[in-house]
Design a protein around this motif. Structure first.
Motif, PDB file in Angstrom:
ATOM      1  N   HIS A  19       5.759  -2.107   6.815  1.00  0.00           N
ATOM      2  CA  HIS A  19       5.155  -2.355   8.133  1.00  0.00           C
ATOM      3  C   HIS A  19       3.864  -3.162   7.982  1.00  0.00           C
ATOM      4  CE1 HIS A  19       3.770  -1.440  12.233  1.00  0.00           C
ATOM      5  NE2 HIS A  19       2.614  -1.104  11.702  1.00  0.00           N
TER       6      HIS A  19
ATOM      7  N   TYR B 299       0.666  11.388   0.526  1.00  0.00           N
ATOM      8  CA  TYR B 299       0.707  10.840   1.888  1.00  0.00           C
ATOM      9  C   TYR B 299      -0.636  10.920   2.619  1.00  0.00           C
ATOM     10  CZ  TYR B 299       5.803  11.274   1.380  1.00  0.00           C
ATOM     11  OH  TYR B 299       7.106  11.161   0.967  1.00  0.00           O
TER      12      TYR B 299
ATOM     13  N   ILE C  55       6.279   2.957  14.124  1.00  0.00           N
ATOM     14  CA  ILE C  55       4.922   3.233  13.651  1.00  0.00           C
ATOM     15  C   ILE C  55       3.941   2.960  14.794  1.00  0.00           C
ATOM     16  CG2 ILE C  55       3.109   2.358  12.119  1.00  0.00           C
ATOM     17  CD1 ILE C  55       5.262   2.158   9.930  1.00  0.00           C
TER      18      ILE C  55
ATOM     19  N   CYS D  34      -0.196   1.951   0.827  1.00  0.00           N
ATOM     20  CA  CYS D  34       0.237   0.638   0.342  1.00  0.00           C
ATOM     21  C   CYS D  34      -0.149   0.409  -1.114  1.00  0.00           C
ATOM     22  CB  CYS D  34      -0.343  -0.464   1.219  1.00  0.00           C
ATOM     23  SG  CYS D  34       0.236  -0.324   2.922  1.00  0.00           S
TER      24      CYS D  34
ATOM     25  N   GLN E 159       8.099   2.675   3.990  1.00  0.00           N
ATOM     26  CA  GLN E 159       8.156   2.256   5.397  1.00  0.00           C
ATOM     27  C   GLN E 159       6.791   1.736   5.860  1.00  0.00           C
ATOM     28  OE1 GLN E 159      10.418   1.518   8.054  1.00  0.00           O
ATOM     29  NE2 GLN E 159      10.977   3.636   8.386  1.00  0.00           N
ATOM     30  N   ARG E 160       5.734   2.450   5.453  1.00  0.00           N
ATOM     31  CA  ARG E 160       4.385   2.041   5.829  1.00  0.00           C
ATOM     32  C   ARG E 160       4.019   0.719   5.152  1.00  0.00           C
ATOM     33  NH1 ARG E 160       0.631   3.082   9.901  1.00  0.00           N
ATOM     34  NH2 ARG E 160      -1.228   2.001   9.223  1.00  0.00           N
TER      35      ARG E 160
ATOM     36  N   TYR F  19       2.472   7.540  11.693  1.00  0.00           N
ATOM     37  CA  TYR F  19       1.856   6.703  10.669  1.00  0.00           C
ATOM     38  C   TYR F  19       2.934   6.066   9.799  1.00  0.00           C
ATOM     39  CZ  TYR F  19      -1.432   5.233   7.067  1.00  0.00           C
ATOM     40  OH  TYR F  19      -2.174   4.476   6.187  1.00  0.00           O
ATOM     41  N   SER F  20       3.972   6.839   9.511  1.00  0.00           N
ATOM     42  CA  SER F  20       5.155   6.310   8.829  1.00  0.00           C
ATOM     43  C   SER F  20       6.329   7.236   9.151  1.00  0.00           C
ATOM     44  CB  SER F  20       4.935   6.203   7.323  1.00  0.00           C
ATOM     45  OG  SER F  20       5.987   5.451   6.720  1.00  0.00           O
ATOM     46  N   HIS F  21       7.518   6.809   8.776  1.00  0.00           N
ATOM     47  CA  HIS F  21       8.693   7.627   9.111  1.00  0.00           C
ATOM     48  C   HIS F  21       9.866   7.198   8.257  1.00  0.00           C
ATOM     49  CE1 HIS F  21      10.759   4.392  11.417  1.00  0.00           C
ATOM     50  NE2 HIS F  21       9.514   3.954  11.560  1.00  0.00           N
TER      51      HIS F  21
END
Lengths: 337, 393
Positions: free
Chosen positions: B163, B261, A312, B267, B159-160, A269-271
């Motif tokens: 993305h 998380y 992702i 976001c 990071q999310r 999902y994220s990293h």
């Protein structure tokens, strides 16, 4: 700067020197030692054990396995240990110090206190037969400059062993053997190469990873991992899964819960990739993922993959890895299609 | 619609700070004492008039020690607020509540530490076996994995966000470039006269991907103090008051300390939306009314989140909002005019409040001409707080 002792000049002077007086093997070439040797080696060639078999291939009887060359002059474990401990303690009289002993002492003084054999080459002039007496003379053939190797820094040293057959006898002084060797038939040689080195400083053992804070609310999760299970807390009233563990369900306010065992499959999902600061318990760069498990919760875990390859949405599968007796964690790796 | 009773009735009347350095050479208590003394002097009051003190639960300097050191007399209000930098604006809120309730007339808020030469937050949580309690159980679950530092906790969310929104590292650079531009003309800033370029940012090393060194705030030794009183009393004091139009705390759905998380998405900062609703609702103002903003910038990505949560731009639009100098001095919404925590100092957000006060007074080094209203926020990724300050007009 390097302040180590340097015996380059003294060592160079040893090259080419004969090392001490020749030594005579403690036993004549004999059937019993040959039998033990071929048993140990698993060598079924009849020429070493069967007189008729040897004659069948044109020999005049049993011969000794050529690779036994050095075995005939070995003095045995106890005598070897006594000689080594005398050298190490400095109690060997200076007059008794052979060129080889001197070389070893100088290398020790240079700090190259460890030793490893690196090469052994043998050449055979003719086979040995039963009843022959073997003698050996050592010569220092080469000592290298200081080299840095994977094991550590040190010098390579090559000693040449020349093997001779002399008339059998029970009592002979070193000088008497030397006189015999001078006119004897050489039957083989061996070049034995060692690395005398200073072992690279052993890096401090990696400290164990930090442990989690285990409470009555989350103990099931950490104990599950030690049992090889990735447990996810479940509300027994409404069935909602939750991670990280809590004593109550935010959806229905129930305080009753159990857990399911996750199959460990999910997607990234994220990293992140951690570069700094570097804590000794971990290897860097350190990839860490936030995994969305197929069961529907997320979990933060290490990734067993090249950090640059993490994306992702990538499918991953957990393995439970025991880092030590007190800590097991899920580690996720990509699922290969 | 929020309507806090104290709003508009209380003001910041004094600010005081030490120098901001990497090695103060003196104790944290000494730093705190110096800053509180300076703030009291700036307010034009005497120590015996101080009736309340507020600080962070992470502060090491007891209020009573500072009170003894400065001759502060009877205290009728003392309070500490949790969640690290999230406490910054909440210290002022608590002071305002106490003043408005008549519990104390003058309340000093303070924060002091040797955060560079002493205990470095950036070193992260270390040690083999943490204490077994609920607070440690949460952060402690990330320690065995090696997710130990504030940068790493923020990077996981960022990071999310990057993305999903298409935000790049070069986009984040706009925050650092603006902060360092403002610091370059602020003699109190550690990075005085050291602006950076996009190339500098992109060449800076990874700390925790996707965060580079220049996305991360400084580590600082220093102290900052602030004096709060009623607007009525403020009008008799030497400095023009910075009126507290709104002050709010916020914690949101799925709230964790630094590692929320498990929310529907990563976001947003719902806690900042909770703060924003109260700030705008109470003040009757909105994002468009702000002449400048001081947004907490321990790590650049969360500045983008805040612009979205406070309504300065739509969700996912911050990367475009911060382009082309809009957030630089002279732009439509100048941010962090003191240089922020990337450029001036990391004082856990308290130096940002002081800059808000200077902008309202009209005494800032990077003064926004005609500034009337400014919003200030506290630490993000944690339960947080915010302020709207304005002149007394």
């Amino acid at each position: 700067m390097d302040t180590r002792i340097d015996h380059s000049v003294a060592l160079a002077a040893l090259v080419g020197q004969v090392s001490g007086e020749p030594a005579m093997g403690p036993h004549l070439v004999n059937e019993a030692m040959i039998v033990h040797w071929v048993e140990a080696m698993g060598d079924a060639n009849p020429v070493y054990v069967d007189d008729a078999g040897a004659r069948e291939v044109g020999l005049e009887g049993i011969i000794a396995p050529p690779t036994m060359l050095q075995a005939w002059v070995m003095v045995g474990l106890r005598a070897t240990l006594e000689r080594e401990s005398a050298r190490a303690s400095g109690s060997a009289k200076s007059g008794e110090e052979s060129a080889n002993d001197t070389m070893m002492r100088l290398l020790d003084e240079e700090g190259f206190t460890s030793v490893v054999a690196t090469n052994c080459e043998q050449d055979y002039d003719r086979p040995l037969v039963l009843g022959e007496q073997v003698a050996v003379q050592l010569t220092i053939e080469a000592i290298s400059d200081v080299k840095t190797t994977g094991l550590g820094t040190g010098r390579f040293a090559t000693t040449r062993y020349d093997f001779y057959v002399i008339p059998p006898s029970t009592e002979r002084s070193g000088s008497a053997i030397a006189a015999e060797v001078a006119s004897a038939e050489r039957i083989g040689t061996m070049r034995f190469r060692i690395l005398k080195f200073a072992p690279a400083p052993r890096s401090a053992p990696k400290p164990p990873r930090p442990l989690p804070s285990v409470t009555q609310d989350n103990a099931f999760f950490w104990e599950g991992l030690k049992d090889g299970e990735l447990r996810i807390q479940r509300c027994t009233s409404c069935g909602t899964l939750r991670h990280t563990p809590l004593p109550g369900c935010g959806e229905c306010q129930s305080l009753d819960w159990d857990w399911i065992v996750s199959a460990g499959a999910g997607e990234i999902y994220s990293h992140v990739t951690v570069h700094y600061p570097q804590v000794p318990s971990f290897d860097y760069p350190l990839p860490i993922g936030l995994i969305e498990l197929d069961e529907g919760t997320r979990i933060v875990a290490n990734l067993d993959m090249n950090p640059d390859d993490v994306k992702i949405g990538m499918r991953v599968q957990a393995s439970i890895v025991a880092f030590d007796d007190e800590l097991s964690l899920p580690v996720f790796a990509p699922v290969t299609a | 619609m929020s309507s806090h009773r104290f709003a508009g009735e209380v003001a910041i009347v004094g600010i005081g700070a030490t120098e901001f350095s990497k090695a103060s050479g003196r104790s944290e208590l000494r730093l705190a004492t110096e800053a509180v003394k300076a703030a009291i002097a700036d307010a034009g009051i005497t120590p015996d008039q101080v009736g309340g003190m507020v600080t962070y639960s992470s502060e090491t300097n007891p209020d009573v020690d500072i009170a003894r050191a400065l001759g502060i007399g009877d205290l009728t209000f003392f309070s500490r607020i949790h969640y690290g930098g999230g406490a910054a604006c909440a210290t002022v809120q608590q002071a305002a509540l106490a003043v408005d309730a008549g519990v104390a007339d003058y309340v000093v808020c303070y924060r002091a530490f040797n955060e560079r030469s002493g205990n470095r937050f950036g070193a992260g949580v270390q040690g083999r076996a943490p204490i077994a309690n609920a607070e440690m159980a949460h952060l402690g679950s990330y320690m065995p994995v090696g997710l130990l530092t504030p940068a790493s906790w923020v990077a996981m969310a960022a990071q999310r966000y990057m993305h999903v929104t298409g935000t790049t590292s070069a986009d984040l650079a706009n925050i650092a470039i603006a902060d360092r531009k403002h610091a370059a003309t602020n003699p109190k800033a550690w990075f005085y006269e050291q602006p950076i370029t996009l190339e500098d940012h992109q060449a800076s090393r990874w700390i925790v991907e996707p965060l580079r060194l220049l996305d991360c705030c400084q580590e600082t030794d220093g102290a900052q103090a602030i004096v709060v009183t009623s607007l009525e009393r403020a009008r008799d004091l030497p400095n023009a008051p910075a009126v507290i139009r709104a002050a709010a705390q916020g914690s949101g759905k799925g709230q964790d300390m630094m590692t929320s998380y498990y929310r529907d998405d990563l976001c947003g900062l719902p806690e900042m939306a909770v703060v924003g609703e109260q700030l705008w609702g109470t003040s009757g103002l909105g994002p468009a009314d702000m002449d400048a903003a001081i947004l907490y910038d321990h790590f650049s990505p969360y500045v983008l989140y805040q612009l979205e949560e406070l309504g300065f731009c739509g969700k996912g639009e911050a990367k475009d909002f911060i382009k082309d100098g809009r957030i630089e001095h002279g732009g439509a919404l100048p941010l962090n005019l003191h240089g922020g925590q990337l450029g001036e100092a990391y004082l856990h957000g308290m130096n940002g409040i002081a800059e808000g006060v200077r902008q309202v007074r009209g005494t800032a080094v990077n003064q926004v001409e005609g500034l009337d209203r400014i919003v200030v926020t506290a630490g993000t990724g944690v339960p947080t707080s915010g302020l709207v300050l304005s002149s007394d007009a």
